[in-house]
Every structure is written in structure tokens, then in C-alpha cells.
Design a protein around this motif. Sequence first.
Motif, PDB file in Angstrom:
ATOM      1  N   ASP A 381     119.256 -23.375 -18.109  1.00 33.61           N
ATOM      2  CA  ASP A 381     118.177 -23.737 -17.170  1.00 33.61           C
ATOM      3  C   ASP A 381     118.595 -23.376 -15.749  1.00 33.61           C
ATOM      4  O   ASP A 381     119.782 -23.430 -15.398  1.00 33.61           O
ATOM      5  N   ARG A 382     117.567 -23.096 -14.940  1.00 31.02           N
ATOM      6  CA  ARG A 382     117.870 -22.713 -13.561  1.00 31.02           C
ATOM      7  C   ARG A 382     118.424 -23.885 -12.755  1.00 31.02           C
ATOM      8  O   ARG A 382     117.913 -25.002 -12.866  1.00 31.02           O
ATOM      9  N   SER A 401     121.247 -18.497 -16.174  1.00 28.83           N
ATOM     10  CA  SER A 401     119.809 -18.237 -16.341  1.00 28.83           C
ATOM     11  C   SER A 401     119.505 -16.764 -16.104  1.00 28.83           C
ATOM     12  O   SER A 401     118.631 -16.182 -16.761  1.00 28.83           O
ATOM     13  N   TYR A 404     120.602 -14.980 -19.219  1.00 26.53           N
ATOM     14  CA  TYR A 404     119.605 -15.231 -20.280  1.00 26.53           C
ATOM     15  C   TYR A 404     118.422 -14.267 -20.155  1.00 26.53           C
ATOM     16  O   TYR A 404     117.978 -13.659 -21.124  1.00 26.53           O
TER      17      TYR A 404
END
Length: 435
Positions: A381-382, A401, A404
Motif C-alpha cells: 500500500d502507498r 507500491s 508493484y
Amino acid sequence: MYKKVHLDLTILCSGITAAIMLSMSLLYLYISETALNRNHFDSFKNDMNTILMNLENQSTISMEWLSKMEAQGNYTFYVLDNGIPYLYNILTDNSEKSILLEEAMKAYDEHYAIVPSEENPASSFLFSSHIEYTFTSATTGNDYYGCVIEIDKNSSTLQVIILSLLDSLEKQIYRQRVRFLIINIAAIILLTIFSWVFTGKLLNPILENQKKQAQFIASASHELRTPLAVILSSAESCIKASPDKQSSFLETIKQEGFRMSALIEDLLTLSSSDSRQFPIQIQSVELDTLLLNSCEAFESLAKKKSITISLNLPENTLPTCSCDPDRIRQVIFILLHNAISYTKEGGYIKLFVSYNKEQFYISVTDNGIGISDEDKKKIFDRFYRVEKSRSTKGHFGLGLSIAYEIIKLHGGIIGIKDAPGGGSIFYINLPSRQL
Ligand code: ADP
């Protein structure tokens, strides 16, 4: 705003479907009513044919037969012998019936009676004839089927007028319309509920995305505020400080400036991936060379913490991989940088690459602090950092992130698992597509 869009979409969705449904069912209703009317009239005609046949076979019309027929078919009979009311009508006559007869004969004369002419004189009536028609009584407003039968018998003309009140047909049509209305209202209510739920579900991802965007902007502003505050306070102190102390403040300003620029670079990468403007240039890449160069790039940094970096290549030569070399290098750099950051002095980092027909497998293993199962779910997650205090400066929680997004754009998978004996393994599966 969301509620208004939700409501507008619901109205639009259910409105269009309801309009289509209503017009289709109105069409169906029209067709079915036309068929019902036709069938009813046809069955009346059939009855009239039967009555005509019966009348022709009788030498005299019995009153018993007439009342039986009236009771059976819900018909009203009038018999005129050479224009004079037959005994049956005289006995059962009442004023209402006579008015109705007058109206029926008027309608018949106006529209259906055969006007005597030279070619078609009154005397040349067929042996027997019958005409069926519909008319509305002006006094009661009721609709009727009427039938006028003319029979030539023993040089006298017998006229039998049969009337049938259409109330049962009208009741049937009325009931059908009420049923149609109830079904349509129920369908519209169900449609509206369905549209509300459906559009809500449709809008949910947009709402989620909006929330994420807002959160992203808030986190980005928060992260930018810290170096900016340091820059401003250092600049202020620098102005007041003696010349020999100014250089240390300038150095801080420079470092924080670099930090801000790195953060802005990361933010731009993520926002361009969100707007699908993230450019990847696929080429034939020798992954082993790319990994070797990456290891070399981090050797001096690893040495500072006495961490050893090793690369494990397969025995057979790796085929070329179709990917964007700069982006894949960026991902390897993020993983190596993290591995060095979260591994204690004297630790190790192992890079591994292998290949099968479908994909390349790359992994970065460290014997560092490791990541809990709970954090593994949020690690991509950011702005997510396991413990903000544990992270060193320059770590904004954006690296993974970005990795990803890059791997996703390549159609691959990035994941994490525990390393045996402690530490983490970050692995990447890249599809081995041909250029
Ligand atoms: P950061 O820039 O903060 O490293 P990342 O997105 O790269 O952001 O990583 C998110 C968080 O995941 C890090 O803050 C750290 O807590 C954790 N993390 C990443 N890599 C490792 C690792 N190799 N070992 C332990 N924790 C890690």
C-alpha cells in the motif's frame, strides 16, 4: 455529490428500463385485448349460427325454447313476425326492453340493414340471413352485441333480434388491466430497488478510488511538509548564523532538497501509473546481466553495513526476457535498498533467478528484521511503513507500491514470504512472453 450521482443513475437506469417494460406490456395488452374482443365476437357469431339453424328447423317458435335460449346464453330475444312483435315479447315486454330494441334496430338500420333497391328488392331476401354487429345503448351507456336474423317462412318474414350485454367481456378486460397495472407498479418498485443497489455497487469502486486519491494527496502533503519545514527553519537559521556555521545549514537544506525531489519523483511515477500513462518500453533483456549490475551498484552501500550480497544464477544460460530494463532495474534497486535498510550489520542478501517455459522467477532474500503476517497484507500500500519510527530518513513507504505497479504493468506478480531462519523473501514472477 456521491448521493446525487447515485440517485441520478438510479432514476436513469430504472426510468429507461421501466419505459421499455411499460411500452412492451402496453403493446401486449393491446394485442391480447384485440384477440379477446375478436374471440368473444366469433363465439357470439357461432352461437347465432346455431340459433339460426335451430330456428330454420322449427315449424313454429316455442316460447319455452326462447326462454331456454335466453337463460343459457345470457341473451335477450325479440321476435317480430312481419314487423309485429311476437307473443313472447308481448308477455315478457317491459319498457326498458322496448327502448333497447328500438336502439338496436336503429343501429342496425343505420349501418347494416340491406336497403331495398331495384336489383335487390325487399322481397328478394335470402331464405335466411343474419348480421352481427356491436352498438352502445344511448340510455344506459352499455355496450351490446346485436344480431338480426331474417327468415322467410310460409310467405311471412320472421325477424329475430338477439342482444347480448358485453358486461362480462368488459369486466374481463377491466380485471386484466388492473392486473397489468399492479404487476407493472410492482415491477417498477423492484426495478428501482435493484437499480439503487446495482448502481451503488457500480459506484463503490469509484468512491473507493476517490478516497484513496484523497488519502494519497493527504499523505503526500504530510511527507512533503517535513523536509519543507526543515528547509525553511534551516534557511532562517542560516541567515542569522555566523559565516562559519552557515555551511552546515546549507548542507541540511541541500539534503532535504534531495529528499523532496526523490519523493516528488516517486509521486509522479505513481500518479502516471494511475492515469495509465506509465511508459514501459519492452525489449529483449539479459536478466543475468541486469541483476549482476544491480548487485554491483549496491555493493559499496552493503559493505558500509558489512552486509554480503550474492547472486545465484542458473547453470544453463538464461534466455532473454521481454521487459523494460530500466523499470525492472528500478524494482530490483527498491528491493535491494530495502533489504540493506532492514537488515542488521553483518547480515546477508541473496539474489536468485530461475526460468521455466512460462516465466522468470527472481527473488531477493535477506536475513533482516522480517515482516509480520499482518504487515505483509499492507506492505504494497502507498505510504505504508511497518513502524514509522523504525524507518530511516528517505523511506516514504512508496518503494514497494512503485515496484508493484511496474510488475503489474509487465503482467507479472510480486509477493513476499518469510525466509527460513528469519528475514524476508521478495519474489517476482515475470511472464516469458516473446517479442
Ligand atoms: P520504504 O520507502 O519506507 O522502504 P517501501 O514501500 O519500500 O517503503 O516499504 C514499505 C515498508 O515495508 C517499509 O517501511 C518497511 O517497514 C517494510 N519493508 C520493506 N522491505 C523490507 C525488508 N526487506 N525487510 C523488512 N521490512 C521491509
